[in-house]
Design an enzyme around this catalytic site. Structure first.
Site, PDB file in Angstrom:
ATOM      1  N   ARG B  51       0.799  -1.219   0.000  1.00  0.00           N
ATOM      2  CA  ARG B  51       0.000   0.000   0.000  1.00  0.00           C
ATOM      3  C   ARG B  51       0.835   1.275   0.000  1.00  0.00           C
ATOM      4  O   ARG B  51       0.633   2.165  -0.814  1.00  0.00           O
ATOM      5  CB  ARG B  51      -0.878   0.051   1.259  1.00  0.00           C
ATOM      6  CG  ARG B  51      -2.305  -0.157   1.056  1.00  0.00           C
ATOM      7  CD  ARG B  51      -2.881  -0.705   2.330  1.00  0.00           C
ATOM      8  NE  ARG B  51      -2.035  -1.795   2.792  1.00  0.00           N
ATOM      9  CZ  ARG B  51      -2.124  -3.029   2.300  1.00  0.00           C
ATOM     10  NH1 ARG B  51      -2.991  -3.325   1.401  1.00  0.00           N
ATOM     11  NH2 ARG B  51      -1.310  -3.977   2.735  1.00  0.00           N
ATOM     12  N   THR B  52       1.754   1.350   0.920  1.00  0.00           N
ATOM     13  CA  THR B  52       2.469   2.617   1.087  1.00  0.00           C
ATOM     14  C   THR B  52       3.269   2.951  -0.167  1.00  0.00           C
ATOM     15  O   THR B  52       3.202   4.071  -0.678  1.00  0.00           O
ATOM     16  CB  THR B  52       3.396   2.532   2.314  1.00  0.00           C
ATOM     17  OG1 THR B  52       2.616   2.140   3.435  1.00  0.00           O
ATOM     18  CG2 THR B  52       4.036   3.869   2.603  1.00  0.00           C
ATOM     19  N   LYS B  80      24.929  -5.092  -0.062  1.00  0.00           N
ATOM     20  CA  LYS B  80      26.401  -5.149  -0.103  1.00  0.00           C
ATOM     21  C   LYS B  80      27.005  -4.466   1.124  1.00  0.00           C
ATOM     22  O   LYS B  80      28.213  -4.284   1.208  1.00  0.00           O
ATOM     23  CB  LYS B  80      26.918  -4.437  -1.356  1.00  0.00           C
ATOM     24  CG  LYS B  80      26.409  -5.022  -2.658  1.00  0.00           C
ATOM     25  CD  LYS B  80      26.842  -4.145  -3.827  1.00  0.00           C
ATOM     26  CE  LYS B  80      26.153  -4.540  -5.114  1.00  0.00           C
ATOM     27  NZ  LYS B  80      26.293  -3.518  -6.151  1.00  0.00           N
ATOM     28  N   ARG B 101      11.264   3.607   3.520  1.00  0.00           N
ATOM     29  CA  ARG B 101      10.841   2.658   4.563  1.00  0.00           C
ATOM     30  C   ARG B 101      12.046   1.806   4.924  1.00  0.00           C
ATOM     31  O   ARG B 101      12.807   1.369   4.048  1.00  0.00           O
ATOM     32  CB  ARG B 101       9.709   1.767   4.084  1.00  0.00           C
ATOM     33  CG  ARG B 101       9.466   0.603   5.045  1.00  0.00           C
ATOM     34  CD  ARG B 101       8.209  -0.102   4.802  1.00  0.00           C
ATOM     35  NE  ARG B 101       7.063   0.735   5.140  1.00  0.00           N
ATOM     36  CZ  ARG B 101       5.810   0.304   5.155  1.00  0.00           C
ATOM     37  NH1 ARG B 101       5.535  -0.927   4.845  1.00  0.00           N
ATOM     38  NH2 ARG B 101       4.833   1.118   5.483  1.00  0.00           N
ATOM     39  N   HIS B 129       5.183   6.122  11.556  1.00  0.00           N
ATOM     40  CA  HIS B 129       4.663   5.983  10.197  1.00  0.00           C
ATOM     41  C   HIS B 129       3.781   7.211   9.945  1.00  0.00           C
ATOM     42  O   HIS B 129       2.557   7.109   9.859  1.00  0.00           O
ATOM     43  CB  HIS B 129       3.875   4.673  10.081  1.00  0.00           C
ATOM     44  CG  HIS B 129       3.583   4.258   8.676  1.00  0.00           C
ATOM     45  ND1 HIS B 129       3.919   5.022   7.581  1.00  0.00           N
ATOM     46  CD2 HIS B 129       2.975   3.145   8.182  1.00  0.00           C
ATOM     47  CE1 HIS B 129       3.526   4.390   6.492  1.00  0.00           C
ATOM     48  NE2 HIS B 129       2.960   3.255   6.831  1.00  0.00           N
TER      49      HIS B 129
END
Lengths: 140, 305
Positions: B51-52, B80, B101, B129
């Site tokens: 969704r986000t 890495k 995120r 959030h």
């Protein structure tokens, strides 16, 4: 043994009784070449009992670290046998490199080069929180 | 240059402004169709999201801008061993704004400290959030017409639920708001939110384990999922995941104008049978999320339409 008056140096007075050795270690005073006098459980009109540290040389001190460890400390800078500056400490707004964030989910847990910085969020309760994840530091 | 790391970075007036812009976008989408022409949004998703990420991408496309980025840490140089700071320094050479995120708490703040472009926190572990909270706020305002004088029930995982923490902080600034915090003892709201947010703001709150007992007094019911990814211990997750399941019988005593919110994804905490109830607003909430993210991108890029 004699504890002579300081000609040039620093006196940390009004240390909470029992805390002198912790401050001695954190400031790494054992690494200095000069004389350091540690006085514990001295009688105090203001505090009942107190500790005192006398450092027989003028050194740079991190007042934020000292203020965090024991905000009631009075620092006196002595030159030529005279007190030239007296500083009353307070809780610093921010401390860096003194506390480590214990939250395993914090970004500092995986990125080792990040400085561990804590911000004062509640002066009355002496609450410091990690600036990244806001986890509360345990009070010293 | 502004970033959004924590919902409390925004004043009440700024939130009102974003809600107002989002509503204007909903009513006049054509007016905004080229507002971000020539601008690029980088979506740096070190943790999976549907969704986000999609709503950020849809938001930027509907503003006429472009999107680049990655959707898991495995497909970035993080695999890495590249640091967040280095990744962000590099990406800010290519993009005008970054939505990030990350599973580690505080990673977007590190990014903000090193970035040359605005950073939007699109979720950092169990911490914050803020854009979900903006979506929640727009939903509440759109459906209830106000932020003041509401009794808000929060149910489920209130310990690790970052959307709960951010919404609680944001709504505690409005007068007459009361919180009913419904959770098992192990998943209660962290103490610091009570001590540092609710008590200083003088916000009325109650903590309970009984959803049905408090249902009649709620204006808003915010359901959450018990998130497996926040537990270190599988046994604890299995024990707690079915603590609260909202189904039609539990809604019998609820107000007729209750609104039911959920940040999604749901697993089984809201029965599918509830979806047809007019009080279920969680899919509308996902739609509103796109509009409020459009408003936020415009604000952080300082674009006026």
């Amino acid at each position: 043994m004699m504890v002579n008056p300081i000609q040039n140096g620093v006196v940390l007075d009004h240390i909470t009784a029992g805390k002198a050795m912790e401050i001695y270690k954190v400031l790494r005073l054992d690494k200095l070449g000069c004389t350091v006098a540690v006085i514990v459980n001295a009688a105090s009109k203001k505090m009942g009992r107190k500790d005192v540290l006398k450092i027989y040389d003028v050194i740079d001190l991190n007042f934020d670290v000292l203020g965090y460890l024991d905000p009631g400390i009075t620092v006196s800078i002595i030159e030529n046998g005279e007190v030239v500056r007296r500083i009353s400490l307070d809780l610093p707004e921010q401390v860096e490199g003194v506390l480590r964030c214990k939250n395993p989910r914090c970004i500092t847990s995986c990125e080792q080069e990040l400085p561990h910085v804590f911000k004062l969020t509640d002066r009355s309760r002496k609450v410091y929180r990690c600036i990244y994840c806001e986890t509360m530091a345990k009070n010293k | 240059m502004r970033s959004l790391i924590d919902i409390m970075d925004l004043t009440v007036e700024e939130i009102d402004g974003l809600v107002s812009t989002a509503k204007d976008i909903m009513e006049n989408p054509a007016k905004y169709a080229e507002a971000c022409k020539g601008k690029k949004l980088a979506t740096l998703f070190f943790e999976p999201s549907t969704r986000t990420r999609l709503s950020f991408e849809a938001a930027m496309y509907e503003l006429g801008g472009h999107v680049l980025g990655f959707s898991s840490a495995d497909s970035s140089s993080a695999s890495k061993g590249e640091s967040v700071a280095d990744t962000v320094r590099m990406v800010s050479c290519y993009a005008d704004i970054i939505a990030m995120r990350h599973p580690k708490e505080g990673a977007p703040r590190v990014a903000m400290m090193k970035s040359g472009v605005p950073i939007i926190n699109a979720g950092d572990g169990g911490h914050n959030h803020p854009t979900q909270t903006l979506a929640d706020l727009l939903t509440i305002h759109q459906e209830k017409g106000r932020f003041e004088n509401l009794t808000i029930g929060m149910c489920g995982d209130l310990k690790f639920g970052r959307t709960v923490h951010s919404l609680l902080c944001a709504m505690s600034r409005y007068p007459g708001v009361k919180f009913v915090l419904i959770s098992p003892a192990e998943l209660k709201v962290p103490d610091y939110l009570i001590q540092d947010v609710l008590i200083p703001a003088g916000v009325e709150y109650v903590e309970t384990t009984d959803l049905e007992a408090v249902m009649p007094e709620l204006d808003v019911l915010y359901m959450t999922r018990v998130q497996q990814e926040r537990f270190f211990n599988e046994a604890d997750y299995l024990r707690l995941r079915d603590s609260y399941i909202l189904n039609p019988p539990k809604l019998v005593e609820a107000k007729k104008d209750l609104i039911i919110l959920h940040p999604l994804p749901r697993v089984n905490e809201i029965a599918v049978a509830v979806d047809d109830d007019p009080r279920a607003c969680y899919f509308k909430q996902a739609l509103y999320a796109k509009y409020i993210r459009m408003a936020l991108i415009l604000k952080l890029l300082e674009i006026e339409v």
